[in-house]
Design a protein around this motif. Structure first.
Motif, short mmCIF file in Angstrom:
data_model
loop_
_atom_site.label_atom_id
_atom_site.label_comp_id
_atom_site.label_asym_id
_atom_site.label_seq_id
_atom_site.Cartn_x
_atom_site.Cartn_y
_atom_site.Cartn_z
N PHE A 1 0.84 -1.20 0.00
CA PHE A 1 0.00 0.00 0.00
C PHE A 1 0.87 1.25 0.00
CE2 PHE A 1 1.14 0.26 4.36
CZ PHE A 1 0.79 1.51 4.84
N GLY A 2 0.28 2.34 -0.41
CA GLY A 2 0.93 3.64 -0.34
C GLY A 2 0.10 4.58 0.49
N THR A 3 0.75 5.53 1.12
CA THR A 3 0.06 6.41 2.06
C THR A 3 -0.36 7.74 1.44
OG1 THR A 3 2.20 7.28 2.80
CG2 THR A 3 1.26 5.43 4.04
N SER A 4 -0.13 7.94 0.14
CA SER A 4 -0.42 9.23 -0.52
C SER A 4 0.13 10.37 0.33
CB SER A 4 -1.92 9.41 -0.73
OG SER A 4 -2.43 8.38 -1.54
N PRO A 5 1.45 10.37 0.60
CA PRO A 5 2.01 11.31 1.58
C PRO A 5 1.87 12.78 1.20
CG PRO A 5 3.76 10.23 0.33
CD PRO A 5 2.49 9.52 0.00
N TYR A 6 1.68 13.07 -0.10
CA TYR A 6 1.53 14.47 -0.51
C TYR A 6 0.10 14.95 -0.33
CZ TYR A 6 5.68 12.73 -2.93
OH TYR A 6 6.87 12.12 -3.24
N HIS A 7 -0.77 14.08 0.18
CA HIS A 7 -2.18 14.42 0.40
C HIS A 7 -2.55 14.05 1.84
CE1 HIS A 7 -2.82 15.04 -3.94
NE2 HIS A 7 -1.98 14.03 -4.08
N PRO A 8 -2.09 14.83 2.82
CA PRO A 8 -2.32 14.49 4.23
C PRO A 8 -3.79 14.39 4.59
CG PRO A 8 -1.48 16.74 4.00
CD PRO A 8 -1.32 16.07 2.67
N ASP A 9 -4.67 15.01 3.81
CA ASP A 9 -6.10 14.92 4.09
C ASP A 9 -6.64 13.52 3.89
OD1 ASP A 9 -5.41 15.69 1.34
OD2 ASP A 9 -7.56 15.52 0.96
N LEU A 10 -5.88 12.66 3.20
CA LEU A 10 -6.31 11.28 2.95
C LEU A 10 -5.74 10.29 3.97
CD1 LEU A 10 -5.95 11.15 -0.94
CD2 LEU A 10 -8.03 11.51 0.41
N ALA A 11 -4.96 10.77 4.92
CA ALA A 11 -4.29 9.87 5.85
C ALA A 11 -5.28 9.02 6.64
CB ALA A 11 -3.38 10.66 6.78
N ASP A 12 -6.30 9.65 7.21
CA ASP A 12 -7.23 8.90 8.04
C ASP A 12 -7.96 7.82 7.25
OD1 ASP A 12 -6.53 10.36 10.25
OD2 ASP A 12 -8.27 11.71 10.17
N SER A 13 -8.43 8.17 6.06
CA SER A 13 -9.16 7.18 5.26
C SER A 13 -8.22 6.09 4.74
CB SER A 13 -9.89 7.86 4.11
OG SER A 13 -9.02 8.67 3.35
N SER A 14 -6.99 6.45 4.40
CA SER A 14 -6.02 5.46 3.94
C SER A 14 -5.73 4.44 5.03
CB SER A 14 -4.71 6.13 3.52
OG SER A 14 -4.87 6.90 2.35
N PHE A 15 -5.46 4.92 6.23
CA PHE A 15 -5.10 4.01 7.31
C PHE A 15 -6.31 3.24 7.85
CE2 PHE A 15 -1.24 6.56 7.25
CZ PHE A 15 -0.28 5.56 7.39
N ALA A 16 -7.49 3.82 7.74
CA ALA A 16 -8.70 3.08 8.12
C ALA A 16 -8.90 1.89 7.19
CB ALA A 16 -9.92 4.01 8.09
N LEU A 17 -8.70 2.12 5.90
CA LEU A 17 -8.81 1.02 4.93
C LEU A 17 -7.71 0.00 5.16
CD1 LEU A 17 -10.11 -0.26 2.47
CD2 LEU A 17 -8.79 1.29 1.02
N LEU A 18 -6.51 0.49 5.44
CA LEU A 18 -5.39 -0.41 5.71
C LEU A 18 -5.69 -1.32 6.90
CD1 LEU A 18 -2.43 -1.25 5.17
CD2 LEU A 18 -1.76 0.54 6.79
N ARG A 19 -6.30 -0.77 7.93
CA ARG A 19 -6.64 -1.56 9.12
C ARG A 19 -7.60 -2.69 8.74
NH1 ARG A 19 -7.02 -1.30 14.78
NH2 ARG A 19 -7.90 -3.31 15.40
N LYS A 20 -8.59 -2.39 7.92
CA LYS A 20 -9.55 -3.42 7.51
C LYS A 20 -8.87 -4.50 6.67
CE LYS A 20 -13.61 -0.38 7.55
NZ LYS A 20 -14.71 0.21 6.74
N VAL A 21 -8.02 -4.08 5.76
CA VAL A 21 -7.33 -5.05 4.90
C VAL A 21 -6.39 -5.92 5.73
CG1 VAL A 21 -5.70 -5.29 2.99
CG2 VAL A 21 -7.53 -3.61 2.84
N SER A 22 -5.74 -5.32 6.74
CA SER A 22 -4.77 -6.06 7.55
C SER A 22 -5.41 -7.23 8.29
CB SER A 22 -4.09 -5.13 8.55
OG SER A 22 -4.99 -4.73 9.58
N GLU A 23 -6.72 -7.14 8.51
CA GLU A 23 -7.41 -8.19 9.25
C GLU A 23 -7.70 -9.42 8.39
OE1 GLU A 23 -10.82 -6.17 10.72
OE2 GLU A 23 -9.71 -5.04 12.25
N VAL A 24 -7.57 -9.28 7.06
CA VAL A 24 -7.93 -10.40 6.18
C VAL A 24 -6.78 -10.84 5.28
CG1 VAL A 24 -10.39 -9.84 6.17
CG2 VAL A 24 -8.89 -8.78 4.47
N CYS A 25 -5.57 -10.30 5.50
CA CYS A 25 -4.42 -10.73 4.71
C CYS A 25 -3.32 -11.21 5.64
CB CYS A 25 -3.90 -9.59 3.82
SG CYS A 25 -3.11 -8.25 4.72
#
Length: 219
Positions: free
Chosen positions: A150-174
Motif C-alpha cells: 500500500f501507499g500512504t499518498s504522503p503528498y495528500h495528508p487529508d487522505l491519511a485517516d481514510s487510507s489508514f482506516a482502509l489499511l486496518r480493515k485489509v490487515s485483518e484479512v491478509c
C-alpha cells in the motif's frame, strides 16, 4: 520497441548506482517529503535524449517536467526518473526507473527497473509481461494467502485517516502489510504474484503508467 526502452533504462540505472545524494543535491517540492535530487533530473534528461533520438515523433512527459497533462493523441513517453526518491535519499535501496509508452491515450509498453536488484519488469501490449525475460503472472493467491502493498499518498495528508482506516480493515484479512515507497515496484510485485494486492488513493501518471500495462499483461 521494448528492447530499445529496456536498453535506455538500464543505462539510466548506472546514474542511480553511481550516485551519492548529499544534502546539497536535494531540493523540496510542494507537499510533505516531496523531494527531487540532481539525479532525478539527470536520469530524466538522459532518458529524454535517448528515447527521443530513438523515437523522434514521440512526446515526453516526465515527473520533473513542467506539465502533467497526458496528450490524447500520438505517442508519448511517461517517465518517473526515480520512483522512490525518499528511499534513494536515505539509501534504502528500493527505488525504480519507470518508463511507459502510450499511443493515443492507451498504454502500449512499459518498463520498470530496480537497478539495486537488477530486476527489469517489462511488457508490451498483447505480448505478456516479463521479469528479466521470464514470463510473469499475477497468480491466484487471494488476500488470505498473501501480503498487501500500500501507499500512504504522503503528498495528500487529508487522505491519511481514510487510507489508514482502509489499511486496518485489509490487515485483518491478509497475511501482512508492506509499505515499500515505490508505487511502480509495488504494482509490478503484484503483477509477479509477490503480493496479492496494491492500493494507494492518489497516484500521478508517471507513478503507474509503465506498471499498469505490466500488471494488465500479467493477467
Amino acid at each position: 520497441m521494448l528492447e530499445a526502452i529496456i536498453s535506455a533504462v538500464r543505462e539510466a540505472g548506472k546514474i542511480m548506482l553511481g550516485a551519492h545524494a548529499g544534502q546539497e543535491d536535494i531540493s523540496s517540492k510542494q507537499g510533505k517529503a516531496n523531494f527531487v535530487t540532481k539525479y532525478d533530473v539527470a536520469v530524466q534528461q538522459f532518458l529524454q535524449e535517448r528515447l527521443q533520438k530513438a523515437f523522434p515523433d514521440a512526446a515526453f512527459l516526465g515527473e520533473e517536467g513542467e506539465s502533467s497533462v497526458l496528450p490524447e493523441k500520438g505517442d508519448v513517453f511517461i517517465v518517473d526518473p526515480i520512483d522512490g526518491t525518499t528511499n534513494f535519499i536515505t539509501d534504502y535501496r528500493h527505488s525504480s526507473i519507470s518508463v511507459g509508452l502510450a499511443r493515443d491515450g492507451q498504454m502500449q509498453a512499459g518498463v520498470v527497473y530496480n537497478p539495486y536488484l537488477g530486476e527489469v519488469f517489462a511488457a508490451e501490449r498483447g505480448r505478456g509481461a516479463f521479469l528479466n525475460g521470464a514470463r510473469i503472472s499475477c497468480g491466484s493467491r487471494g488476500l488470505a494467502q498473501g501480503t498487501v502493498g500500500f501507499g500512504t499518498s504522503p503528498y495528500h495528508p487529508d487522505l491519511a485517516d481514510s487510507s489508514f482506516a482502509l489499511l486496518r480493515k485489509v490487515s485483518e484479512v491478509c497475511l501482512d502489510i508492506r509499505r515499500s515507497g515505490s508505487a511502480a515496484l509495488d504494482i509490478c510485485y503484484a503483477a509477479a504474484g509477490r503480493t496479492a494486492l496494491f492500493f494507494e488513493m492518489v497516484l500521478e501518471p508517471w507513478d503507474y503508467a509503465a506498471a499498469s500495462i505490466i500488471i494488465s499483461e500479467a493477467g
